[in-house]
Enzyme design. Structure first.
Site, PDB file in Angstrom:
ATOM      1  N   GLN A   1      -7.541  -1.972   4.768  1.00 35.13           N
ATOM      2  CA  GLN A   1      -6.595  -1.177   3.985  1.00 35.13           C
ATOM      3  C   GLN A   1      -7.314  -0.432   2.849  1.00 35.13           C
ATOM      4  OE1 GLN A   1      -2.424  -2.477   3.317  1.00 35.13           O
ATOM      5  NE2 GLN A   1      -3.050  -2.759   1.197  1.00 35.13           N
TER       6      GLN A   1
ATOM      7  N   SER B   1     -16.805  25.318 -27.158  1.00 31.92           N
ATOM      8  CA  SER B   1     -16.967  24.055 -27.869  1.00 31.92           C
ATOM      9  C   SER B   1     -16.007  24.042 -29.051  1.00 31.92           C
ATOM     10  CB  SER B   1     -18.412  23.918 -28.353  1.00 31.92           C
ATOM     11  OG  SER B   1     -18.472  23.079 -29.494  1.00 31.92           O
TER      12      SER B   1
ATOM     13  N   ASN C   1     -19.728  26.846 -22.198  1.00 32.16           N
ATOM     14  CA  ASN C   1     -20.102  25.671 -21.418  1.00 32.16           C
ATOM     15  C   ASN C   1     -19.676  25.807 -19.953  1.00 32.16           C
ATOM     16  OD1 ASN C   1     -21.185  24.472 -23.686  1.00 32.16           O
ATOM     17  ND2 ASN C   1     -19.228  23.533 -24.262  1.00 32.16           N
TER      18      ASN C   1
ATOM     19  N   THR D   1     -40.720  25.886  -6.539  1.00 39.04           N
ATOM     20  CA  THR D   1     -40.830  24.575  -5.890  1.00 39.04           C
ATOM     21  C   THR D   1     -41.247  23.636  -7.010  1.00 39.04           C
ATOM     22  OG1 THR D   1     -43.173  24.768  -5.309  1.00 39.04           O
ATOM     23  CG2 THR D   1     -41.614  25.636  -3.711  1.00 39.04           C
ATOM     24  N   HIS D   2     -40.825  22.402  -6.937  1.00 40.25           N
ATOM     25  CA  HIS D   2     -41.034  21.457  -8.054  1.00 40.25           C
ATOM     26  C   HIS D   2     -40.481  22.034  -9.360  1.00 40.25           C
ATOM     27  CE1 HIS D   2     -43.978  19.321  -5.419  1.00 40.25           C
ATOM     28  NE2 HIS D   2     -44.159  20.541  -4.991  1.00 40.25           N
TER      29      HIS D   2
ATOM     30  N   LYS E   1     -20.937  28.493 -28.176  1.00 33.89           N
ATOM     31  CA  LYS E   1     -21.129  27.851 -26.871  1.00 33.89           C
ATOM     32  C   LYS E   1     -20.296  28.479 -25.760  1.00 33.89           C
ATOM     33  CE  LYS E   1     -23.297  24.613 -26.043  1.00 33.89           C
ATOM     34  NZ  LYS E   1     -22.969  23.206 -26.271  1.00 33.89           N
TER      35      LYS E   1
ATOM     36  N   GLU F   1     -20.373  21.454 -14.168  1.00 33.54           N
ATOM     37  CA  GLU F   1     -20.736  20.070 -14.521  1.00 33.54           C
ATOM     38  C   GLU F   1     -19.815  19.082 -13.811  1.00 33.54           C
ATOM     39  OE1 GLU F   1     -21.726  19.882 -18.997  1.00 33.54           O
ATOM     40  OE2 GLU F   1     -20.686  21.762 -18.681  1.00 33.54           O
TER      41      GLU F   1
ATOM     42  N   SER G   1       0.812  -1.217   0.000  1.00 36.91           N
ATOM     43  CA  SER G   1       0.000   0.000   0.000  1.00 36.91           C
ATOM     44  C   SER G   1       0.846   1.268   0.000  1.00 36.91           C
ATOM     45  CB  SER G   1      -0.940  -0.007   1.216  1.00 36.91           C
ATOM     46  OG  SER G   1      -0.201  -0.228   2.402  1.00 36.91           O
TER      47      SER G   1
ATOM     48  N   LYS H   1      -8.182   3.749   2.621  1.00 38.59           N
ATOM     49  CA  LYS H   1      -7.344   4.926   2.361  1.00 38.59           C
ATOM     50  C   LYS H   1      -7.537   5.565   0.997  1.00 38.59           C
ATOM     51  CE  LYS H   1      -4.109   3.083   5.454  1.00 38.59           C
ATOM     52  NZ  LYS H   1      -5.049   1.928   5.445  1.00 38.59           N
TER      53      LYS H   1
ATOM     54  N   ASN I   1      -1.562  -2.524  13.453  1.00 34.98           N
ATOM     55  CA  ASN I   1      -3.014  -2.328  13.536  1.00 34.98           C
ATOM     56  C   ASN I   1      -3.382  -1.075  14.344  1.00 34.98           C
ATOM     57  OD1 ASN I   1      -2.936  -4.709  12.191  1.00 34.98           O
ATOM     58  ND2 ASN I   1      -3.794  -5.977  13.831  1.00 34.98           N
TER      59      ASN I   1
HETATM   60  N1  ARG Z   1      -1.215  -1.207   5.414  1.00 32.91           N
HETATM   61  C1  ARG Z   1      -2.078  -1.715   6.426  1.00 32.91           C
HETATM   62  C2  ARG Z   1      -3.425  -1.004   6.390  1.00 32.91           C
HETATM   63  O1  ARG Z   1      -3.483   0.032   5.835  1.00 32.91           O
HETATM   64  C3  ARG Z   1      -1.455  -1.529   7.756  1.00 32.91           C
HETATM   65  C4  ARG Z   1      -1.908  -2.483   8.788  1.00 32.91           C
HETATM   66  C5  ARG Z   1      -1.402  -3.838   8.455  1.00 32.91           C
HETATM   67  N2  ARG Z   1      -1.638  -4.736   9.517  1.00 32.91           N
HETATM   68  C6  ARG Z   1      -1.455  -6.037   9.342  1.00 32.91           C
HETATM   69  N3  ARG Z   1      -1.701  -6.789  10.329  1.00 32.91           N
HETATM   70  N4  ARG Z   1      -1.071  -6.535   8.197  1.00 32.91           N
HETATM   71  O2  ARG Z   1      -4.419  -1.455   6.911  1.00 32.91           O
END
Ligand code: ARG
Length: 460
Positions: free
Chosen positions: A322, A277, A285, A154-155, A283, A290, A22, A325, A109
């Site tokens: 994971q 355009s 735009n 409204t509507h 145009k 949008e 990651s 993120k 963790n």
């Molecule tokens: N890259 C992991 C995540 O974002 C970190 C935690 C990983 N923990 C593990 N026990 N493999 O969740």
């Protein structure tokens, strides 16, 4: 060398590594990851697990890793799975074997859960500051248009006249709630520092978690270590707030797209905020609008995606987490990229008061006609029916309500008097709605909007 290979006799398959790793997106946590590690090194020293000299070596090394990242000089190694392993690997290269003591009693963790919270606490004010800029632009435009009347719908059908300021401020207050919502969430996050939860069961070392939490800017440690490592409520909350901001920006954009259509012609977009355009020379735009409308879908998708990821997970950390993120970073980046051009667009927007006023139709005063009858003692329900019949009569005769004669009105009811003519005044209709929060009280509303903006304090 990976950080966990002791029990393994074979390296991870390359394709699995590409799936698992990651670092390509979680490197963005480097700052908070190092902040968390520094606090952990201090906590280990406080608990007598490492010496003061070891702590200082770790702190010095972590500071150097941070500087490498900040200078764009950090060089990832192929074994760097994620930001946590990358920082620790580099720390070892800098300070030697003592780096191996940093992870005592800690797990990735509780580390990653802490990192994401710290990242979010930093992200919220960056977002709300940009929202405040857009709100200030809406407010400034509203101040210039307290006397500009437009049809309210409204509507999406003509309903009653409004001041353009009132319409603009309707979008201001939606963003104000979004901003307050984010700050509310952030306040609550401060009560649940995950660090010290270990992998799931807590840490066996005598860590003062209250002190550790406070060191990181939290008010308290998370109350349950198993919950703390698996909880991504904060990410879901942020994604919900982001999705709702997206929906609000989309509604603002939709209003502007419609109003910029020449059939309405209520607003004109500045050339810097519209595009042409490649085929049709005439145009103009509204692309940024949008895109704002389109990105709302993407933001809602991130929320739906994360909730779906979370819903079936067994207790404790699972690698599924994971997946929190990328949507989080993308939601944040999307809004950070979207807000400044919208702010510029609103600032440079031209309202066209003549077109707005020309779109007012006396039918929009039918409620006022009913209210006129109420003032003459007719119960509202009956007055509503009589005003409706007046509308129909005017339609039948092909004239506006004010072009009906007093005799016409009298065929409907004796309650109509010569002063009925006074009803047909759009400005007066607006001014009558002077109740708190009404369109005739927009000056007071502007004061409240100003007070809201000046009272907002950055979180950190
Ligand atoms: N890259 C992991 C995540 O974002 C970190 C935690 C990983 N923990 C593990 N026990 N493999 O969740």
């Amino acid at each position: 060398m990976t950080l966990w290979g002791g029990a393994f006799s074979q390296p991870t398959d390359d394709a699995v590594r590409r799936l698992n790793d990651s670092l390509r997106f979680d490197w963005r946590l480097y700052e908070v990851d190092i902040t968390g590690s520094m606090a952990w090194a201090e906590a280990l020293a406080d608990a007598g697990v490492i010496t003061a000299a070891e702590r200082d070596a770790l702190l010095g090394g972590l500071e150097r890793v941070r500087a490498e990242f900040a200078a764009g000089q950090f060089v990832p190694a192929p074994t760097d799975e994620d930001i946590h392993t990358a920082v620790e690997r580099r720390l070892g290269e800098i300070v030697g074997p003592v780096a191996g003591k940093l992870h005592t009693g800690r797990s990735r963790n509780d580390q990653v859960a802490t990192d994401v919270l710290l990242w979010l606490l930093d992200a919220v004010p960056r977002l709300t500051d940009l929202m405040a800029d857009l709100m200030a632009a809406l407010l400034e435009k509203a101040v210039a248009h307290t006397g500009t009347l437009m049809p309210g719908t409204t509507h999406f059908q003509p309903a009653q006249p409004l001041t353009a300021a009132h319409w603009l401020l309707s979008h201001f207050w939606a963003l104000a709630r979004d901003s307050e919502r984010l700050e509310h969430f952030a306040e609550a996050w401060r009560d649940k520092c995950p660090l010290g939860s270990g992998a799931l069961a807590g840490t066996p070392y005598p860590i003062d978690r209250q002190r550790l939490a406070e060191r990181l800017g939290f008010r308290a440690p998370a109350p349950n270590s198993l919950d703390a490592v698996a909880d991504r409520d904060h990410v879901a909350e942020y994604l919900f707030a982001a999705a709702l901001i997206g929906a609000h920006l989309s509604r603002l954009s939709e209003d502007l797209i419609v109003f910029a259509n020449p059939a309405f012609g209520f607003v004109r977009l500045d050339e810097r905020y519209s595009t042409g355009s490649s085929l049709m020379p005439q145009k103009r735009n509204p692309d940024p609008l949008e895109l704002a409308r389109g990105k709302a879908g993407r933001l809602v998708g991130h929320l739906a995606g994360l909730l779906t990821t979370l819903k079936g997970l067994p207790a404790g950390y699972n690698k599924d987490l994971q997946e929190d993120k990328e949507p989080l970073f993308d939601a944040h980046d999307t809004l950070i990229t979207l807000l400044p051009p919208l702010t510029g667009l609103i600032g440079a927007l031209t309202l066209v008061p003549e077109r707005m006023r020309a779109a007012l139709d006396e039918g929009m005063l039918a409620t006022d006609l009913a209210d006129y009858l109420v003032s003459r003692g007719v119960p509202f329900r009956q007055a509503h029916g009589l005003a409706g019949r007046a509308v129909r009569l005017a339609e039948q005769k092909g004239v506006s309500l004010s072009a009906l004669t007093l005799d016409d009105y009298r065929t409907l009811s004796d309650a109509f008097g010569p002063d009925v003519a006074q009803v047909f005044d759009f400005d007066a209709a607006v001014a009558r709605r002077a109740v708190f929060g009404g369109t005739g009280e927009v000056a007071g509303q502007i004061e409240r909007a100003r007070a809201w903006l000046s009272g907002r304090k950055p979180l950190s």
